[in-house]
Scaffold this active site. Structure first.
Site, PDB file in Angstrom:
ATOM      1  N   GLU A  17       0.849  -1.202   0.000  1.00 31.94           N
ATOM      2  CA  GLU A  17       0.000   0.000   0.000  1.00 31.94           C
ATOM      3  C   GLU A  17       0.880   1.246   0.000  1.00 31.94           C
ATOM      4  OE1 GLU A  17      -3.694   0.395   2.371  1.00 31.94           O
ATOM      5  OE2 GLU A  17      -2.591   1.979   3.403  1.00 31.94           O
ATOM      6  N   THR A  48      -4.027   4.873  -1.373  1.00 33.53           N
ATOM      7  CA  THR A  48      -5.065   5.373  -0.464  1.00 33.53           C
ATOM      8  C   THR A  48      -5.707   6.651  -1.006  1.00 33.53           C
ATOM      9  OG1 THR A  48      -3.542   6.673   0.861  1.00 33.53           O
ATOM     10  CG2 THR A  48      -3.880   4.379   1.532  1.00 33.53           C
ATOM     11  N   TYR A  49      -6.752   7.089  -0.303  1.00 33.37           N
ATOM     12  CA  TYR A  49      -7.586   8.211  -0.764  1.00 33.37           C
ATOM     13  C   TYR A  49      -7.860   9.099   0.446  1.00 33.37           C
ATOM     14  CZ  TYR A  49     -11.727  10.161  -3.221  1.00 33.37           C
ATOM     15  OH  TYR A  49     -12.651  10.956  -3.841  1.00 33.37           O
ATOM     16  N   ALA A  51      -9.684  11.226   2.989  1.00 34.37           N
ATOM     17  CA  ALA A  51     -11.111  11.274   3.342  1.00 34.37           C
ATOM     18  C   ALA A  51     -11.704  12.660   3.108  1.00 34.37           C
ATOM     19  CB  ALA A  51     -11.299  10.863   4.789  1.00 34.37           C
ATOM     20  N   HIS A  77      -8.149   3.297  -3.764  1.00 36.15           N
ATOM     21  CA  HIS A  77      -9.103   3.443  -2.666  1.00 36.15           C
ATOM     22  C   HIS A  77     -10.064   4.588  -3.004  1.00 36.15           C
ATOM     23  CE1 HIS A  77      -6.375   1.555   0.676  1.00 36.15           C
ATOM     24  NE2 HIS A  77      -6.203   0.965  -0.498  1.00 36.15           N
ATOM     25  N   GLY A 108     -14.675   5.942   4.957  1.00 31.99           N
ATOM     26  CA  GLY A 108     -13.848   7.061   5.430  1.00 31.99           C
ATOM     27  C   GLY A 108     -14.207   7.349   6.878  1.00 31.99           C
ATOM     28  N   ALA A 124     -20.077   2.250   3.701  1.00 35.32           N
ATOM     29  CA  ALA A 124     -19.359   1.767   2.517  1.00 35.32           C
ATOM     30  C   ALA A 124     -20.258   0.895   1.640  1.00 35.32           C
ATOM     31  CB  ALA A 124     -18.115   0.987   2.957  1.00 35.32           C
ATOM     32  N   TYR A 144     -12.312  -5.573   9.886  1.00 36.95           N
ATOM     33  CA  TYR A 144     -11.626  -5.255  11.144  1.00 36.95           C
ATOM     34  C   TYR A 144     -11.617  -6.485  12.058  1.00 36.95           C
ATOM     35  CZ  TYR A 144     -12.389  -0.739   9.110  1.00 36.95           C
ATOM     36  OH  TYR A 144     -12.393   0.309   8.215  1.00 36.95           O
ATOM     37  N   LYS A 164     -21.804  -5.726   2.961  1.00 35.09           N
ATOM     38  CA  LYS A 164     -20.893  -5.244   1.909  1.00 35.09           C
ATOM     39  C   LYS A 164     -20.673  -6.344   0.863  1.00 35.09           C
ATOM     40  CE  LYS A 164     -17.541  -3.267   4.701  1.00 35.09           C
ATOM     41  NZ  LYS A 164     -16.473  -2.304   5.060  1.00 35.09           N
TER      42      LYS A 164
HETATM   43  P1  FAD Z   1     -18.198   0.810   6.864  1.00 36.80           P
HETATM   44  O1  FAD Z   1     -18.071  -0.552   6.302  1.00 36.80           O
HETATM   45  O2  FAD Z   1     -19.285   1.672   6.351  1.00 36.80           O
HETATM   46  O3  FAD Z   1     -18.357   0.638   8.455  1.00 36.80           O
HETATM   47  C1  FAD Z   1     -18.250   1.775   9.327  1.00 36.80           C
HETATM   48  C2  FAD Z   1     -18.992   1.510  10.616  1.00 36.80           C
HETATM   49  O4  FAD Z   1     -20.399   1.520  10.350  1.00 36.80           O
HETATM   50  C3  FAD Z   1     -18.699   0.144  11.247  1.00 36.80           C
HETATM   51  O5  FAD Z   1     -18.706   0.294  12.642  1.00 36.80           O
HETATM   52  C4  FAD Z   1     -19.860  -0.726  10.776  1.00 36.80           C
HETATM   53  O6  FAD Z   1     -20.119  -1.803  11.671  1.00 36.80           O
HETATM   54  C5  FAD Z   1     -20.999   0.289  10.760  1.00 36.80           C
HETATM   55  N1  FAD Z   1     -22.045   0.000   9.774  1.00 36.80           N
HETATM   56  C6  FAD Z   1     -21.892  -0.429   8.501  1.00 36.80           C
HETATM   57  N2  FAD Z   1     -23.096  -0.548   7.892  1.00 36.80           N
HETATM   58  C7  FAD Z   1     -24.034  -0.160   8.805  1.00 36.80           C
HETATM   59  C8  FAD Z   1     -25.459  -0.043   8.783  1.00 36.80           C
HETATM   60  N3  FAD Z   1     -26.174  -0.375   7.698  1.00 36.80           N
HETATM   61  N4  FAD Z   1     -26.091   0.394   9.916  1.00 36.80           N
HETATM   62  C9  FAD Z   1     -25.379   0.727  11.025  1.00 36.80           C
HETATM   63  N5  FAD Z   1     -24.021   0.636  11.102  1.00 36.80           N
HETATM   64  C10 FAD Z   1     -23.370   0.204  10.011  1.00 36.80           C
HETATM   65  N6  FAD Z   1      -9.627   5.760   5.121  1.00 36.80           N
HETATM   66  C11 FAD Z   1      -9.397   6.752   4.223  1.00 36.80           C
HETATM   67  O7  FAD Z   1      -9.805   7.891   4.461  1.00 36.80           O
HETATM   68  N7  FAD Z   1      -8.718   6.525   3.056  1.00 36.80           N
HETATM   69  C12 FAD Z   1      -8.249   5.288   2.723  1.00 36.80           C
HETATM   70  O8  FAD Z   1      -7.640   5.109   1.667  1.00 36.80           O
HETATM   71  C13 FAD Z   1      -8.471   4.207   3.649  1.00 36.80           C
HETATM   72  N8  FAD Z   1      -8.043   2.950   3.370  1.00 36.80           N
HETATM   73  C14 FAD Z   1      -8.314   1.928   4.243  1.00 36.80           C
HETATM   74  C15 FAD Z   1      -7.904   0.622   3.915  1.00 36.80           C
HETATM   75  C16 FAD Z   1      -8.150  -0.428   4.788  1.00 36.80           C
HETATM   76  C17 FAD Z   1      -7.722  -1.832   4.420  1.00 36.80           C
HETATM   77  C18 FAD Z   1      -8.807  -0.189   6.034  1.00 36.80           C
HETATM   78  C19 FAD Z   1      -9.049  -1.325   6.992  1.00 36.80           C
HETATM   79  C20 FAD Z   1      -9.228   1.100   6.360  1.00 36.80           C
HETATM   80  C21 FAD Z   1      -8.995   2.176   5.473  1.00 36.80           C
HETATM   81  N9  FAD Z   1      -9.416   3.477   5.758  1.00 36.80           N
HETATM   82  C22 FAD Z   1      -9.177   4.489   4.868  1.00 36.80           C
HETATM   83  C23 FAD Z   1     -10.085   3.779   7.028  1.00 36.80           C
HETATM   84  C24 FAD Z   1     -11.626   3.670   6.930  1.00 36.80           C
HETATM   85  O9  FAD Z   1     -12.120   4.673   6.062  1.00 36.80           O
HETATM   86  C25 FAD Z   1     -12.206   3.847   8.331  1.00 36.80           C
HETATM   87  O10 FAD Z   1     -11.844   2.763   9.150  1.00 36.80           O
HETATM   88  C26 FAD Z   1     -13.697   4.130   8.432  1.00 36.80           C
HETATM   89  O11 FAD Z   1     -13.983   4.556   9.768  1.00 36.80           O
HETATM   90  C27 FAD Z   1     -14.599   2.947   8.140  1.00 36.80           C
HETATM   91  O12 FAD Z   1     -14.607   2.644   6.797  1.00 36.80           O
HETATM   92  P2  FAD Z   1     -15.359   1.310   6.268  1.00 36.80           P
HETATM   93  O13 FAD Z   1     -15.303   1.357   4.809  1.00 36.80           O
HETATM   94  O14 FAD Z   1     -14.873   0.126   6.969  1.00 36.80           O
HETATM   95  O15 FAD Z   1     -16.873   1.651   6.764  1.00 36.80           O
END
Ligand code: FAD
Length: 287
Positions: A17, A48-49, A51, A77, A108, A124, A144, A164
């Protein structure tokens, strides 16, 4: 090349990455570091991207560079929570125009005081559905092993993770972890929850003591005693810490492949030296 095909191939997949520059002033220095890593020919590289939009314009440029100059598939990303629908549409069009077909779709982090109810995208899973509609992309997502920090509990987090996959996410990349048993336990629980897509293990080589504080703040990852001992002992000696951190990450990677994990993604932080030493340490294992 679709990343899912690489992950599903019999060969162990090792990827790196990188992150894009924050401003155009340091674009060239970041590009030079990224190109050095690409020249090592990992299976793929992710970019990466930002936020808040700060670095988002550069993600596609760096990803295209990796593909066009080195033939290394790039995973761009994309985050959604601070983006409008128009912005997401524009980014997907840019990726298509640059020949980037692999996207890691993320929510994000939430900016402080953010009103989620007013956002175009809250999770997401909504971005995954949108990207799926807009082109022939291979879409990955984040997961996670120690549960997302905002989640109520690990079972609820897994339920949302499955949403997802149901929306078209073809693989997941994990948050970093420092104890492989945490990953094995997570894979077991994910499979029991009906999540069948491949899980790519994210490994962070910790090569300086200051990283630890940041890691704890971002991920809340548990630190095993044998890892804490290494940081306590070598943290104030940069060369020794570099050697110990790479050795620790290498041991994690070899154990993951030996236990049948198909793909490991290394958080190489734009550091060609770290990527090179890890590549050398596992060259016969990934051959
Ligand atoms: P989601 O999958 O949407 O989950 C976020 C939270 O919402 C979780 O607690 C989940 O349980 C909850 N949730 C999901 N769906 C629902 C629903 N329907 N109702 C209620 N709750 C729900 N950040 C950046 O800014 N740029 C990057 O490039 C970047 N790359 C990353 C790469 C990896 C491999 C990882 C692990 C993280 C990365 N991140 C990045 C960080 C990430 O954006 C954060 O961890 C963010 O807080 C969660 O993103 P997610 O896509 O997992 O969110």
């Amino acid at each position: 090349m679709k990343i899912i095909d690489l992950i599903k191939s019999p060969k162990p997949t090792l990827s790196f990455e990188v992150f894009p520059p924050k401003t155009s002033q340091n674009f060239e220095s970041v590009r030079a570091a990224v190109e050095e890593i690409a020249a090592l020919r990992p299976a793929f590289m992710s970019v990466t991207y930002g936020a808040g939009g700060g670095t988002s314009d550069f993600t596609a440029d760096i990803a295209a560079d990796i593909q066009d100059k080195f033939g290394v598939p790039a995973l761009a990303h994309m985050t959604c929570v601070s983006s409008s629908r128009e912005k997401v549409h524009a980014v997907t069009e840019t990726l298509k125009a640059k020949g980037i077909t692999n996207v890691l779709a993320l929510r994000g982090d939430l900016p402080q005081g953010f009103d989620l109810s007013a956002a175009d995208y809250r999770y997401a899973s909504e971005l995954i559905a949108e990207i799926k509609e807009r082109g022939d992309f291979c879409i990955g997502g984040a997961c996670y092993p120690e549960a997302h920090p905002e989640s109520e509990d690990s079972m609820t987090d897994l339920r949302h993770l499955k949403e997802k996959a149901d929306q078209g996410c073809e693989f997941f990349t994990t948050q970093m972890f420092f104890d492989n048993s945490i990953l094995y336990n997570f894979i077991y629980r994910a499979r029991a929850a009906g999540i069948t897509v491949p899980i790519v293990a994210g490994v962070m080589p910790v090569t300086n003591a200051a990283q630890i504080k940041r890691i704890m703040a971002i991920s809340g990852s548990a630190l095993p005693q044998r890892f804490v001992r290494i940081v306590d002992r070598y943290g104030s000696d940069p060369e020794a810490m570099m050697q110990a951190g790479i050795a620790y990450a290498t041991a994690q990677i070899i154990d993951l492949f030996a236990n049948g994990v198909p793909a490991v993604h290394v958080y190489s932080m734009n550091k060609p030296e770290i990527a090179r030493r890890i590549m050398e340490n596992v060259s016969s294992i990934i051959a």
